[in-house]
Design a protein around this motif. Structure first.
Motif, PDB file in Angstrom:
ATOM      1  N   LEU A 477       0.858  -1.187   0.000  1.00 40.11           N
ATOM      2  CA  LEU A 477       0.000   0.000   0.000  1.00 40.11           C
ATOM      3  C   LEU A 477       0.893   1.235   0.000  1.00 40.11           C
ATOM      4  N   GLU A 478       0.595   2.188  -0.877  1.00 41.55           N
ATOM      5  CA  GLU A 478       1.405   3.398  -1.008  1.00 41.55           C
ATOM      6  C   GLU A 478       0.512   4.626  -0.886  1.00 41.55           C
ATOM      7  N   LEU A 479       1.041   5.660  -0.215  1.00 40.39           N
ATOM      8  CA  LEU A 479       0.389   6.963  -0.095  1.00 40.39           C
ATOM      9  C   LEU A 479       1.372   8.042  -0.469  1.00 40.39           C
ATOM     10  N   ASP A 480       0.859   9.149  -0.979  1.00 39.37           N
ATOM     11  CA  ASP A 480       1.734  10.294  -1.201  1.00 39.37           C
ATOM     12  C   ASP A 480       1.808  11.116   0.085  1.00 39.37           C
ATOM     13  N   SER A 507      -6.286  17.587   4.581  1.00 38.40           N
ATOM     14  CA  SER A 507      -5.335  17.355   3.485  1.00 38.40           C
ATOM     15  C   SER A 507      -5.892  16.281   2.568  1.00 38.40           C
ATOM     16  N   THR A 508      -5.428  16.292   1.338  1.00 35.12           N
ATOM     17  CA  THR A 508      -5.859  15.339   0.316  1.00 35.12           C
ATOM     18  C   THR A 508      -4.720  14.384   0.009  1.00 35.12           C
ATOM     19  N   TYR A 509      -4.991  13.089   0.124  1.00 30.19           N
ATOM     20  CA  TYR A 509      -3.977  12.052  -0.102  1.00 30.19           C
ATOM     21  C   TYR A 509      -4.390  11.163  -1.262  1.00 30.19           C
ATOM     22  N   ASN A 510      -3.406  10.690  -1.990  1.00 27.78           N
ATOM     23  CA  ASN A 510      -3.613   9.719  -3.060  1.00 27.78           C
ATOM     24  C   ASN A 510      -3.087   8.369  -2.588  1.00 27.78           C
ATOM     25  N   ALA A 511      -3.887   7.327  -2.773  1.00 22.00           N
ATOM     26  CA  ALA A 511      -3.514   5.983  -2.313  1.00 22.00           C
ATOM     27  C   ALA A 511      -3.642   5.002  -3.470  1.00 22.00           C
ATOM     28  N   ARG A 512      -2.771   4.019  -3.465  1.00 23.68           N
ATOM     29  CA  ARG A 512      -2.826   2.945  -4.462  1.00 23.68           C
ATOM     30  C   ARG A 512      -2.222   1.687  -3.851  1.00 23.68           C
ATOM     31  N   VAL A 513      -2.533   0.535  -4.436  1.00 27.90           N
ATOM     32  CA  VAL A 513      -2.070  -0.737  -3.893  1.00 27.90           C
ATOM     33  C   VAL A 513      -1.693  -1.654  -5.056  1.00 27.90           C
ATOM     34  N   LYS A 514      -0.742  -2.544  -4.802  1.00 26.25           N
ATOM     35  CA  LYS A 514      -0.354  -3.553  -5.793  1.00 26.25           C
ATOM     36  C   LYS A 514      -0.071  -4.862  -5.062  1.00 26.25           C
ATOM     37  N   LEU A 528      -6.846   6.183  -5.487  1.00 28.10           N
ATOM     38  CA  LEU A 528      -7.948   6.598  -4.625  1.00 28.10           C
ATOM     39  C   LEU A 528      -7.565   7.910  -3.945  1.00 28.10           C
ATOM     40  N   VAL A 529      -8.427   8.917  -4.034  1.00 27.87           N
ATOM     41  CA  VAL A 529      -8.180  10.229  -3.443  1.00 27.87           C
ATOM     42  C   VAL A 529      -8.973  10.336  -2.145  1.00 27.87           C
ATOM     43  N   LEU A 530      -8.280  10.625  -1.023  1.00 28.42           N
ATOM     44  CA  LEU A 530      -8.919  10.694   0.282  1.00 28.42           C
ATOM     45  C   LEU A 530      -8.738  12.089   0.858  1.00 28.42           C
ATOM     46  N   GLN A 531      -9.777  12.581   1.516  1.00 30.66           N
ATOM     47  CA  GLN A 531      -9.745  13.889   2.169  1.00 30.66           C
ATOM     48  C   GLN A 531      -9.889  13.681   3.665  1.00 30.66           C
ATOM     49  N   THR A 532      -8.879  14.073   4.439  1.00 22.97           N
ATOM     50  CA  THR A 532      -8.966  13.950   5.893  1.00 22.97           C
ATOM     51  C   THR A 532      -9.837  15.063   6.462  1.00 22.97           C
ATOM     52  N   SER A 533     -10.222  14.915   7.719  1.00 26.14           N
ATOM     53  CA  SER A 533     -11.120  15.880   8.361  1.00 26.14           C
ATOM     54  C   SER A 533     -10.433  17.225   8.514  1.00 26.14           C
TER      55      SER A 533
END
Length: 806
Positions: A477-480, A507-514, A528-533
């Motif tokens: 699992l990888e995040l920016d 903040s907005t994070y990009n996540a991906r998995v392989k 996948l783009v995630l927005q934290t509170s």
């Protein structure tokens, strides 16, 4: 021809066969060697006793192998005839070619007869040294075995083909060169062996001794001995018994045991067996040819392996050198940044030194001038300039008091090199399989219905495609970094759900998995783009309506039966493998050819197609829920706390078992926004001085908070408080704590300040300014204090109004 030499040597003496005989097992022995390994058997096992008892026997009676064991199971080199009480246990010996042989039970009696004519002890037994098959001899003894004339002829031709000098046949160790040959004995002698074994006296005096070369010629020209029948020595072999598979004579057919057997002409069977042997040799020749080609292939593989090894080593060295060069270049870049920071700090400090020096010189000049004016005795003249001098002195004093004596630059370098990912990559540096023996796993699919964010944490879930046939050994699992930077690994393992803590708020994070297996890694999943509170205090506060808002059915819960791994953000360098809080959030799904967007949006509840259980809730209620998501809920972290720390009440209440101060941190780290939390004093004995504040993740845990440069704190007793950082105590303020008191901590990362409160009143001025980075709530206390943490609180109203005015 030399490769055939082992076939021509006796397994007992290791020399070329001399007068070889054929055993029933088809192996050969020298006649003399066969006599040497005879063993006498008991009377009960003799052929005569067996015939007397009525049991049918053949000419060669084989012993029961279950009764006689020549070798132990462990192959210790010793054999015994366990079935015979009279047979002693005698160690086996090894012949020169490595075959184990059984020595005679007693030395043979001295005789001047040839081995074939010498008498054989009754009831003798012989064991083949190659297959270990044993048999009992009949009355004929060794004469009952046929002589291998063919083998003799092959040996003669082999010896004649060798150009080397003839060797003595009687030397025990290293054979010497033969000097004579006896035509009657047919033996080559060296001089010492001739004098010892063939003296020129008695019957041996009539033997004719010739040179070795002449003896070789006479051997070659001597007629081949005709094979005679073993039962009828005066008869030559004339027929072949098909049933017994052996040549027989005329008398054997007339009156012997072969009278009722099928026989064929000797010449015809000779030609037939020659043809069969030739055909068998053709197949064996093909196998030998394949073996030679295979050996050539193996030898070429050895050369190719050596060449490939040299090439691969050179490639490996080049790759490692490239990594070292890249590291050196990065090292130079980082050193350049350090030097730049160094020069900047020096410039600021030197400019301040220069400025203070000029100002001090002016101040000193003014002071000396005023002293000289004071010395004057003219009142009227003094009063004419005194007012102006007094104003100048006050103005100069005020100029020194406006932060002039505060350093504009700290001596510490606010740079921290995070080399742990690189070290981890170096430790994981390994070879991969170049040629794939099996396909790589399929691309994982992110399960959007199970992905969510809560405060500054994100939970992600994924799975393999339903029709995938290739198993995955694990996932990555990888995040920016939340700012559109490079992706970094945050989890590697077999689980299909992971919660990442310690992310930035708002903040907005990009996540991906392989996926990966032994063959390699799969392609990345869709991003996948995630927005934290959002951080606390960034939205207007609206009162909650009735309890209907608490009944809102949140669409994406984390299932309770699947507790994911909880991993801290890679940017805080901590790992926590406790089950995650089943947080929930609202998301809006947007698909595009390149990515799926998943972000916090309360307005998406009113979007078409959103079917929730309580859509009748008003939008103001949704705003209240958004307010709940805007504050941070957290507890103390038992994983990073000192071992003397005692936690209870779901890690919200803390005390200590030691009289010394110990530190405990909160689970959540902050780097953006405004955050406020409180701690109530549950127990306060003997007037200790607990400390409250924030700290880095690597703060010292065995001293009071604020003793090192990793913590910013306020420590307080029952009468007063102090601010402390890097063991520097400042701003003593009256007012202490007792049991039931409330300590408030306000971390404003927008304004980079830290402020403390006691019982809802600000304690002293702003405690610390210019605070930047990642901070964790922190407390230090001893066994005389117990406090309880309260989180998810709004910012005090007076601070919000003051911040809005500012």
């Amino acid at each position: 021809m030399e490769e055939m030499e082992e076939e021509l040597k006796c397994p007992v003496c290791g020399s070329f066969y001399r007068e070889p005989i054929i055993l029933p097992c088809s192996h050969n022995l020298c006649q003399a060697c066969a006599r040497n390994i005879l063993v006498q058997t008991p009377e009960s096992e003799s052929p005569q006793s067996r015939r007397a008892s009525g049991s049918g026997v053949s000419d060669y009676d084989y012993l029961d192998l279950d009764k006689m064991s020549l070798y132990s199971e462990a192959d210790s080199g010793y054999g015994s005839y366990g079935g015979f009480a009279s047979a002693p246990t005698t160690p086996c010996q090894k012949s020169p070619n490595g075959v184990r042989v059984f020595p005679p039970a007693m030395p043979p009696p001295p005789t001047h007869l040839s081995p074939a004519l010498a008498p054989v002890p009754r009831n003798s037994c012989i064991t083949c040294p190659q297959c270990h098959r044993s048999l009992i001899l009949d009355d004929r003894g060794l004469r009952g075995f046929p002589k291998n004339r063919v083998l003799e002829g092959v040996i003669d031709r082999y010896q004649q083909s060798k150009a080397a000098a003839l060797k003595c046949q009687l030397c025990e160790k290293a054979p010497k060169e033969a000097t004579v040959m006896c035509e009657q004995c047919d033996v080559f002698y060296c001089d010492p062996c001739r004098l010892r074994c063939h003296p020129p006296r008695g019957p041996l005096a009539k033997h004719r001794l010739v040179p070795p070369a002449q003896g070789r010629v006479s051997r070659r020209l001597s007629p081949r001995k005709v094979s005679t029948c073993t039962d009828h020595e005066l008869e030559n072999h004339s027929m072949y018994c098909v049933q017994c598979k052996m040549p027989v004579c005329y008398q054997c057919l007339e009156e012997g045991k072969h009278s009722s057997h099928e026989v064929k002409a000797l010449g015809a069977m000779w030609k037939l067996h020659k043809s069969q042997l030739s055909q068998a040799l053709n197949g064996l020749s093909d196998r030998a040819k394949e073996a030679k080609e295979f050996l050539v292939q193996l030898r070429s593989m050895v050369q190719q392996i050596q060449e490939n090894s040299v090439e691969f080593e050179a490639c490996l060295v080049a790759q490692c050198d490239a990594l070292i060069d890249a590291l050196n270049r990065r090292k130079a870049q980082l050193l350049a940044r350090v030097n730049k920071e160094h020069e900047h700090k020096l410039k600021v400090v030197r400019d301040q030194i220069s400025h203070c020096t000029v100002k001090l010189r002016q101040t000193t000049g003014l002071m000396e001038y005023c002293l000289e004016v004071i010395k004057e005795n003219d009142p009227s003249g003094f009063l004419q300039i005194s007012d102006a001098l007094i104003r100048r002195v006050h103005l100069t004093e005020d100029q020194w008091g406006k932060g002039t004596l505060t350093p504009r630059m700290t001596t510490d370098f606010d740079l921290s090199l995070d080399n742990s990912p690189l070290l981890q990559s170096i430790h994981q540096l390994d070879f991969v399989q170049v040629k794939a023996s099996s396909p790589v796993p399929a691309t994982p699919i992110l399960q959007l219905e199970e992905c969510c964010t809560h405060n500054n944490s994100a939970t992600l879930s994924w799975k393999q495609p339903p029709l995938s046939t290739v198993a995955a050994e694990g996932y990555i699992l990888e995040l920016d970094d939340g700012s559109g930077g490079q992706f970094r690994e945050v989890y590697v393992g077999k689980e299909t759900m992971c919660t990442v803590d310690g992310l930035h708020f708002n903040s907005t994070y990009n996540a991906r998995v392989k996926a990966f297996n032994k063959t390699g890694v799969s392609p990345y999943s869709k991003t996948l783009v995630l927005q934290t509170s959002e951080a606390a205090g960034t939205h207007e506060t609206k009162p909650m309506k009735d309890t209907d808002s608490e009944e809102q059915t949140l669409p994406f819960p984390v299932p309770s039966e699947r507790l994911p791994l909880r991993r801290m953000s890679p940017f805080s360098s901590t790992l926590n493998l406790q089950p995650s809080f089943p947080g929930r959030s609202y998301f809006d799904f947007r698909s595009s050819p390149h990515q799926l967007s998943l972000h916090s949006s309360l307005q998406s509840l009113n979007a078409p197609g959103c079917n929730f259980e309580t859509q009748s809730a008003s939008y103001s209620q949704l705003v209240d829920i958004k307010k709940l998501l805007a504050v941070a809920w957290f507890a103390f972290d038992p994983g990073s706390a000192h071992s003397d720390i005692i936690l209870s009440n779901d890690n919200l209440t803390v005390t200590c078992s030691s009289y010394d101060d110990r530190v405990v941190l909160g689970k959540t780290g902050f780097s953006k926004g405004v955050h406020y939390w409180e701690l109530t004093i549950d127990r306060y004995d003997n007037h200790p001085d607990p400390a409250f504040g924030v700290a880095r993740i690597d703060v010292m845990k065995d001293v009071m908070l604020g003793k090192d440069d990793k913590a910013w704190a306020m420590y307080v007793d029952n009468n007063r408080s102090w601010f402390m950082h890097n063991n520097s105590h400042t701003n003593r303020t009256e007012g202490g704590i007792t049991k039931g008191a409330t300590i408030g901590v306000l971390l404003d990362l927008n304004r980079k300040t830290l402020t403390f409160f006691i019982n809802n009143e600000q304690q002293g001025p702003i405690a610390f300014e210019n605070v930047e980075g990642l901070f964790f709530p922190a407390v230090s206390l001893n066994r005389n204090v117990q406090v309880t943490l309260h989180t998810g609180l709004p910012v005090p109203d007076f601070y919000s109004s003051r911040a809005s005015i500012a």
